[in-house]
Write a protein that holds these residues in place. Structure first.
Motif, mmCIF file in Angstrom:
data_model
loop_
_atom_site.group_PDB
_atom_site.id
_atom_site.type_symbol
_atom_site.label_atom_id
_atom_site.label_comp_id
_atom_site.label_asym_id
_atom_site.label_seq_id
_atom_site.Cartn_x
_atom_site.Cartn_y
_atom_site.Cartn_z
ATOM 1 N N PHE A 69 -0.187 22.512 13.822
ATOM 2 C CA PHE A 69 0.878 23.147 13.047
ATOM 3 C C PHE A 69 0.854 24.666 13.229
ATOM 4 C CE2 PHE A 69 1.127 19.159 10.519
ATOM 5 C CZ PHE A 69 2.503 18.986 10.600
ATOM 6 N N ASN A 70 -0.341 25.236 13.326
ATOM 7 C CA ASN A 70 -0.436 26.681 13.527
ATOM 8 C C ASN A 70 0.133 27.112 14.874
ATOM 9 O OD1 ASN A 70 -1.552 27.488 11.060
ATOM 10 N ND2 ASN A 70 -3.622 26.909 11.723
ATOM 11 N N LEU A 71 -0.031 26.265 15.883
ATOM 12 C CA LEU A 71 0.579 26.554 17.178
ATOM 13 C C LEU A 71 2.097 26.627 17.055
ATOM 14 C CD1 LEU A 71 -1.233 24.555 20.042
ATOM 15 C CD2 LEU A 71 -0.575 26.954 20.062
ATOM 16 N N PHE A 72 2.675 25.675 16.330
ATOM 17 C CA PHE A 72 4.126 25.682 16.120
ATOM 18 C C PHE A 72 4.556 26.909 15.321
ATOM 19 C CE2 PHE A 72 3.800 21.069 17.000
ATOM 20 C CZ PHE A 72 4.874 20.924 17.860
ATOM 21 N N ILE A 73 3.796 27.215 14.272
ATOM 22 C CA ILE A 73 4.173 28.331 13.398
ATOM 23 C C ILE A 73 4.074 29.666 14.137
ATOM 24 C CG2 ILE A 73 3.480 29.629 11.340
ATOM 25 C CD1 ILE A 73 2.537 26.893 10.167
ATOM 26 N N THR A 74 2.973 29.856 14.882
ATOM 27 C CA THR A 74 2.709 31.147 15.508
ATOM 28 C C THR A 74 3.448 31.341 16.827
ATOM 29 O OG1 THR A 74 0.494 31.033 14.521
ATOM 30 C CG2 THR A 74 0.874 32.727 16.205
ATOM 31 N N TYR A 75 3.515 30.270 17.627
ATOM 32 C CA TYR A 75 4.072 30.413 18.980
ATOM 33 C C TYR A 75 5.288 29.520 19.239
ATOM 34 C CZ TYR A 75 -0.486 32.588 19.821
ATOM 35 O OH TYR A 75 -1.598 33.398 19.762
ATOM 36 N N GLY A 76 5.805 28.909 18.180
ATOM 37 C CA GLY A 76 6.925 27.996 18.355
ATOM 38 C C GLY A 76 8.130 28.619 19.020
ATOM 39 N N SER A 98 15.045 24.332 15.337
ATOM 40 C CA SER A 98 13.792 23.569 15.299
ATOM 41 C C SER A 98 12.767 24.277 14.423
ATOM 42 C CB SER A 98 13.232 23.406 16.718
ATOM 43 O OG SER A 98 14.123 22.697 17.537
ATOM 44 N N TYR A 99 12.761 25.611 14.495
ATOM 45 C CA TYR A 99 11.868 26.389 13.649
ATOM 46 C C TYR A 99 12.217 26.187 12.176
ATOM 47 C CZ TYR A 99 8.268 29.901 14.599
ATOM 48 O OH TYR A 99 7.074 30.536 14.783
ATOM 49 N N ASP A 100 13.503 26.189 11.883
ATOM 50 C CA ASP A 100 13.950 25.976 10.506
ATOM 51 C C ASP A 100 13.502 24.611 10.002
ATOM 52 O OD1 ASP A 100 15.232 28.377 10.961
ATOM 53 O OD2 ASP A 100 17.185 27.438 11.366
ATOM 54 N N GLU A 101 13.635 23.595 10.869
ATOM 55 C CA GLU A 101 13.259 22.231 10.487
ATOM 56 C C GLU A 101 11.763 22.117 10.240
ATOM 57 O OE1 GLU A 101 14.690 19.925 13.709
ATOM 58 O OE2 GLU A 101 16.807 20.087 13.131
ATOM 59 N N LEU A 102 10.956 22.845 11.028
ATOM 60 C CA LEU A 102 9.510 22.844 10.824
ATOM 61 C C LEU A 102 9.169 23.389 9.441
ATOM 62 C CD1 LEU A 102 6.525 22.701 11.726
ATOM 63 C CD2 LEU A 102 6.835 24.971 12.747
#
Length: 694
Positions: free
Chosen positions: A536-543, A552-556
């Motif tokens: 999840f941190n990978l998505f949050i930091t480097y998404g 997609s960022y909003d959906e995360l």
């Protein structure tokens, strides 16, 4: 020097009429007499006499007589070790004369000498000895002549395998080689293999794999032999087969190895598919499918392991040792490779092979539909990962995960997996659950990375059980993490439904929380939860570098906020164990630290969502309304930059997986040895039936 035979010898499964000048001395069936004659000669040798003395034609006549391998093996099995040692000179002479016969050009003598060697070696290795390796060499060959004898024998085997010789002779040569390398459960304790290390047959194996016809006739056994030899003293000494395989750049040989592996897995996939269709076809079958599925899984597990362990190990060694093999993985074809033809050597009885002379191919309904070995392996893995109810099934699934780990660590393989121009439809098997029947999901054509992620998601959501396969979960999360690291590093925006992955990971965290008291006694649940948190941190930091679009960022963020209770409880559990001390104090502390950005998102957006709802006098907000609040408040969100999110420990077989592969090779060797014994009995029965008919 072995000379090319003038004519084709009979198959070892086809009786050849003996041409020995030795005349019968009693009444009865000639075939029965010949059987009694050869058995009597074996008895004479094993009782200490030497019928060759004073008879210059004895060995010529002996090797013209039909071999009774079953009798010879049984006779030696009945002898004590002391009795065998007493006739060691006779056994040495029989072994030596067999090797000498292999340098001739008489077709019947060549086949009979090889059959005699197979029976003799197998029988002597069946005896229990204190120093197994050296005692066997002493009894079979004799120390003084062992080096020269084995060099000559291996040169003969090499010549038969690479030369223009009949199928039956090549089969027997491979069978003898497999008997030699599978003589002991622990390959590394098999001293005879030292001679095969010195007198390499690697080139002969490669020549078989490179030639399409030879590959169909002998490819499976060649692959098996190579795989076992590669595992001889793998981490103890220099192994020339490892060295040669690691630097091999012969495209034909590598593709041939890939074809053999692909054919074996394709056959299994087709067989499993047929069974599944049979069990779910019709009203009665549908009604009883749930009950039947309780038993099918166990049957499939045993079959899967016994059939494919050696094939998977061959795939692992190729992927792990040879970077050139990744080009084979990406080789695209419209028809999977044909299966190997039936052979009287070491095929496992559980492996269903086509009849001799029949090429079996799994033809897709659409011949233009591209496929490759990776597609086949992903389909196979979707079956194997279902069967984790016992140790054998878990080990098979673990091997699949290790292979996938090696693949997603390779830059070239990752480039192919994520190539948007290379689209494949990968059939993935979905396990039977209360809310769904077992199905084969025929996905639309997408990059293979999508099928890989689908496979990982399927595993995560279907194995949340009290007896949690924690190691398999850790490897599954590792595969996901490595794929994301590649996407982040190369800025690959994969067209994937990421919400499926996020939901699976969140439900897994919920499961860990719900079963904390039970699972914490079994495994390090904090380590597993930290792996999820880092994803999840990978998505949050480097998404922003790899997610397909801003929405997609909003959906995360929406999904994190929606299930905030899971992350809140996870942080509370980590905090509790990090302050209370205990076995997992450090792991719990790392988990708590890894949740800092997830908690920042929850703590930042939740009050703003509540405030927006109050201003607009709404008791509940729709998904779109929440997303609107999220999009309007990114600017004021403060996140902590965490280090090493895109780093991982590179896979290394030693030391973590050494014992796993040692046990795996032991099981494969034992299976091969049993299958050779079964093949011997089957051939003997065929000969008996043939004798009755004629």
């Amino acid at each position: 020097m072995v000379h090319k035979m003038a004519s084709t010898p009979s198959s070892p499964t086809t009786p050849t009429t003996p041409t020995s000048p030795i005349s019968p001395t009693s009444l009865g069936s000639p075939k029965k007499l010949m059987k009694e004659k050869i058995a009597g000669i074996y008895d004479t040798f094993l009782e200490g006499s030497n019928p060759a003395e004073g008879n210059p034609n004895f060995w010529h006549e002996l090797f013209l007589m039909k071999v009774n391998a079953v009798y010879l093996e049984d006779r030696i099995a009945q002898m004590t070790l002391e009795e065998i040692m007493a006739v060691k000179e006779n056994i040495n002479q029989l072994f030596a004369q067999c090797c000498i016969a292999l340098h001739g050009d008489h077709q019947i003598k060549l086949v009979n000498a090889l059959q005699t060697l197979c029976a003799l070696v197998q029988a002597i290795y069946g005896k229990k000895m204190s120093d197994h390796g050296y005692d066997v060499i002493n009894i079979l060959i004799g120390f003084d002549s062992a080096e020269a004898q084995m060099q000559g024998l291996l040169e003969s085997i090499h010549t038969f395998l690479v030369g223009d010789y009949p199928v039956s002779l090549k089969n027997l040569s491979l069978k003898l080689a497999l008997i030699l390398v599978t003589a002991t459960d622990n390959v590394s304790q098999n001293t005879v293999i030292e001679y095969i290390m010195i007198n390499s047959i690697f080139e002969a194996i490669m020549q078989i794999l490179a030639d399409p016809i030879a590959r169909q006739q002998h490819g499976y056994e060649a692959m098996l032999l190579l795989t076992i030899l590669v595992n001889y003293r793998k981490h103890e000494a220099s192994n020339p087969y490892i060295v040669k395989l690691s630097i091999l750049d012969d495209e034909l040989a590598l593709n041939g190895l890939g074809c053999v592996i692909s054919a074996a897995l394709t056959n299994y996939n087709r067989k499993h598919h047929a069974k599944l269709e049979q069990s779910t076809g019709g009203l009665i079958s549908s009604i009883t499918s749930f009950v039947g599925s309780m038993f099918v899984a166990e049957q499939e597990t045993v079959e899967c392991v016994s059939t494919n362990d050696a094939v998977l190990l061959a795939l692992y060694e190729a992927v792990h040792l040879n970077r050139n093999f990744f080009t084979v993985l990406s080789h695209v074809t419209t028809v999977p490779g044909s299966s190997p033809l039936s052979s009287p050597t070491a095929a496992h009885p559980a492996v269903e092979r086509p009849a001799q002379g029949v090429v079996s191919e799994e033809l897709p309904s659409d011949l233009s539909q591209p496929t490759n070995i990776l597609v086949t392996f992903l389909t196979y893995s979707s079956i194997a990962l279902q069967n984790t109810k016992d140790e054998n099934g878990i080990n098979n699934a673990k091997l699949c995960f290790i292979i996938l780990t090696c693949i997603v660590e390779d830059q070239y393989a990752n480039a192919f997996l994520h190539d948007a121009n290379m689209m494949f439809s990968v059939p993935l098997h979905r396990i039977h659950m209360y809310h769904r029947k077992p199905v084969i999901e025929k996905n639309p054509s997408k990059p293979l990375a999508c099928a890989l992620l689908d496979l990982m998601v399927e595993f995560i959501i279907t194995h949340m059980m009290k007896n949690l396969p924690a190691e398999l979960y850790s490897k599954s999360l590792g595969v996901i993490h490595r794929a994301l690291c590649y996407q982040k590093r190369c800025r690959v925006r994969l067209a994937y439904t990421w919400k499926d992955l996020w939901s699976a990971l969140m439900n897994f965290l919920k499961f860990l929380l719900s079963n904390e008291s039970h699972l914490i006694k079994m495994c390090n649940i904090f380590g597993l939860a930290s792996q999820v948190a880092n994803i999840f941190n990978l998505f949050i930091t480097y998404g922003d570098t790899f997610l397909p679009c801003p929405t997609s960022y909003d959906e995360l963020y929406y999904e994190i906020i929606r299930v905030h209770q899971i992350f809140d409880n996870l942080y509370s559990m980590a905090l509790r164990h990090s302050t209370n001390g205990g076995e997992f104090k450090d792991a719990a502390t790392r988990l708590a630290n890894s949740l800092v950005n997830v908690r920042a998102i929850i703590n930042h957006f939740t009050p703003k969502i509540d405030s927006w709802a109050a201003v607009n006098h709404l008791s509940a907000l729709s998904e779109e309304q929440v997303l609107e609040v999220i999009r309007g408040n990114y600017d004021t969100l403060t996140l902590k930059l965490q280090d090493n999110l895109d780093h991982y420990e590179k896979y290394s077989e030693k030391p973590k997986e050494s014992s796993f592969f040692t046990q795996l090779v032991r099981a494969i060797v034992a299976n091969v040895r049993r299958s050779i014994a079964v093949t011997n009995l089957e051939q003997f029965s065929l000969l008996q039936e043939f004798a009755k008919i004629h």
